[in-house]
Design a protein around this motif. Structure first.
Motif, PDB file in Angstrom:
ATOM      1  N   UNK A   1       0.831  -1.207   0.000  1.00 38.03           N
ATOM      2  CA  UNK A   1       0.000   0.000   0.000  1.00 38.03           C
ATOM      3  C   UNK A   1       0.864   1.256   0.000  1.00 38.03           C
ATOM      4  N   UNK A   2       2.006   1.210   0.661  1.00 42.32           N
ATOM      5  CA  UNK A   2       2.918   2.361   0.679  1.00 42.32           C
ATOM      6  C   UNK A   2       3.395   2.671  -0.738  1.00 42.32           C
TER       7      UNK A   2
ATOM      8  N   UNK B   1      -3.656   9.741  -1.640  1.00 46.20           N
ATOM      9  CA  UNK B   1      -3.148   9.806  -0.273  1.00 46.20           C
ATOM     10  C   UNK B   1      -3.355   8.489   0.476  1.00 46.20           C
ATOM     11  N   UNK B   2      -2.542   8.306   1.506  1.00 48.95           N
ATOM     12  CA  UNK B   2      -2.467   7.044   2.242  1.00 48.95           C
ATOM     13  C   UNK B   2      -3.807   6.611   2.835  1.00 48.95           C
ATOM     14  N   UNK B   3      -4.509   7.528   3.482  1.00 49.08           N
ATOM     15  CA  UNK B   3      -5.769   7.125   4.118  1.00 49.08           C
ATOM     16  C   UNK B   3      -6.827   6.761   3.080  1.00 49.08           C
ATOM     17  N   UNK B   4      -6.839   7.471   1.956  1.00 49.28           N
ATOM     18  CA  UNK B   4      -7.789   7.149   0.885  1.00 49.28           C
ATOM     19  C   UNK B   4      -7.459   5.798   0.266  1.00 49.28           C
ATOM     20  N   UNK B   5      -6.173   5.530   0.039  1.00 50.52           N
ATOM     21  CA  UNK B   5      -5.777   4.224  -0.499  1.00 50.52           C
ATOM     22  C   UNK B   5      -6.214   3.117   0.456  1.00 50.52           C
ATOM     23  N   UNK B   6      -6.006   3.301   1.750  1.00 48.51           N
ATOM     24  CA  UNK B   6      -6.394   2.281   2.727  1.00 48.51           C
ATOM     25  C   UNK B   6      -7.899   2.019   2.672  1.00 48.51           C
ATOM     26  N   UNK B   7      -8.694   3.080   2.598  1.00 46.17           N
ATOM     27  CA  UNK B   7     -10.150   2.918   2.522  1.00 46.17           C
ATOM     28  C   UNK B   7     -10.561   2.244   1.213  1.00 46.17           C
ATOM     29  N   UNK B   8      -9.958   2.675   0.113  1.00 41.69           N
ATOM     30  CA  UNK B   8     -10.290   2.096  -1.184  1.00 41.69           C
ATOM     31  C   UNK B   8      -9.922   0.620  -1.234  1.00 41.69           C
ATOM     32  N   UNK B   9      -8.742   0.279  -0.749  1.00 40.29           N
ATOM     33  CA  UNK B   9      -8.307  -1.118  -0.753  1.00 40.29           C
ATOM     34  C   UNK B   9      -9.276  -1.966   0.066  1.00 40.29           C
ATOM     35  N   UNK B  10      -9.667  -1.489   1.231  1.00 41.23           N
ATOM     36  CA  UNK B  10     -10.613  -2.236   2.065  1.00 41.23           C
ATOM     37  C   UNK B  10     -11.935  -2.470   1.332  1.00 41.23           C
ATOM     38  N   UNK B  11     -12.436  -1.434   0.657  1.00 38.36           N
ATOM     39  CA  UNK B  11     -13.704  -1.588  -0.081  1.00 38.36           C
ATOM     40  C   UNK B  11     -13.541  -2.531  -1.275  1.00 38.36           C
ATOM     41  N   UNK B  12     -12.415  -2.434  -1.977  1.00 42.27           N
ATOM     42  CA  UNK B  12     -12.195  -3.300  -3.142  1.00 42.27           C
ATOM     43  C   UNK B  12     -11.998  -4.756  -2.722  1.00 42.27           C
ATOM     44  N   UNK B  13     -11.404  -4.978  -1.566  1.00 47.52           N
ATOM     45  CA  UNK B  13     -11.287  -6.339  -1.027  1.00 47.52           C
ATOM     46  C   UNK B  13     -12.677  -6.866  -0.687  1.00 47.52           C
ATOM     47  N   UNK B  14     -13.476  -6.035  -0.039  1.00 45.55           N
ATOM     48  CA  UNK B  14     -14.837  -6.440   0.338  1.00 45.55           C
ATOM     49  C   UNK B  14     -15.678  -6.787  -0.892  1.00 45.55           C
ATOM     50  N   UNK B  15     -15.433  -6.072  -2.003  1.00 49.94           N
ATOM     51  CA  UNK B  15     -16.158  -6.341  -3.249  1.00 49.94           C
ATOM     52  C   UNK B  15     -15.571  -7.516  -4.022  1.00 49.94           C
ATOM     53  N   UNK B  16     -14.479  -8.077  -3.538  1.00 51.34           N
ATOM     54  CA  UNK B  16     -13.870  -9.225  -4.203  1.00 51.34           C
ATOM     55  C   UNK B  16     -13.001  -8.867  -5.396  1.00 51.34           C
TER      56      UNK B  16
ATOM     57  N   UNK C   1       3.962  -5.679   6.335  1.00 56.65           N
ATOM     58  CA  UNK C   1       3.614  -5.175   5.010  1.00 56.65           C
ATOM     59  C   UNK C   1       2.594  -6.085   4.337  1.00 56.65           C
ATOM     60  N   UNK C   2       1.597  -5.468   3.717  1.00 55.12           N
ATOM     61  CA  UNK C   2       0.598  -6.208   2.946  1.00 55.12           C
ATOM     62  C   UNK C   2       0.948  -6.156   1.473  1.00 55.12           C
ATOM     63  N   UNK C   3       0.855  -7.282   0.813  1.00 55.89           N
ATOM     64  CA  UNK C   3       1.015  -7.366  -0.636  1.00 55.89           C
ATOM     65  C   UNK C   3      -0.373  -7.443  -1.251  1.00 55.89           C
ATOM     66  N   UNK C   4      -0.601  -6.650  -2.277  1.00 58.36           N
ATOM     67  CA  UNK C   4      -1.915  -6.597  -2.921  1.00 58.36           C
ATOM     68  C   UNK C   4      -1.861  -7.270  -4.284  1.00 58.36           C
TER      69      UNK C   4
END
Length: 160
Positions: A68-69, A78-93, A106-109
């Motif tokens: 994510x970094x 920005x970092x907080x927006x990326x974190x929120x977007x990643x969480x939503x995109x994970x939730x959507x599969x 570290x998380x690998x996407x």
């Protein structure tokens, strides 16, 4: 002075009266961004990926295993927006996230098959959007325009 309105005389020396927003690069860039998002929405569709979702998914597709970094650095989101977007995109599969073997913090996407399908579905609309954005610029000037935009981004990203 109750009930009285005062009016300020406007003169040519009044810097506010003579300031032209349509000569201000910041205002023009903001207007271009608004118009570009409007075109994107028309071409990709209101239920399609947003411009930032497309950028994020494309960056992850092209850099599977990205952190994510690094995603923040690559996309400029920005970092907080990326974190929120990643969480939503994970939730959507559309994405998966795993801890890396080398650094457990570290998380690998990676993009999922559904994420890739949505990315591929959006791509023709994204390409039409880019064509429509460039349409008002004479073809002979388009490469220089893109180079100028790239220089502007690179120059502004430099830390003072």
């Amino acid at each position: 002075m109750s009930g009285e309105k005062t009016t300020q005389a406007v003169s040519d020396s009044d810097d506010l009266a003579t300031f032209n927003l349509y000569d201000a690069p910041g205002h023009l860039l903001r207007r271009c961004q608004q118009l570009a998002v409007d075109l994107y929405t028309l071409e990709v569709g209101i239920n399609g990926l947003t411009p930032r979702q497309f950028a994020l998914l494309l960056a992850i597709y092209q850099n599977s295993g990205i952190s994510q970094v690094d995603l923040v650095r690559l996309t400029g989101i920005d970092r907080s927006t990326v974190a929120e977007m990643v969480a939503r995109l994970i939730k959507r599969g559309l994405l998966v996230r795993q801890r890396t073997e080398t650094d457990r913090r570290t998380n690998a996407l990676a993009i999922t098959p559904e994420g890739e399908a949505q990315l591929r579905a959006a791509k023709p609309g994204v390409e039409r959007t880019q064509d429509r954005i460039l349409h008002p610029i004479p073809p002979a000037q388009r490469e220089a325009f893109i180079a100028a935009l790239r220089s502007l981004v690179e120059g502004l990203e430099q830390k003072p």
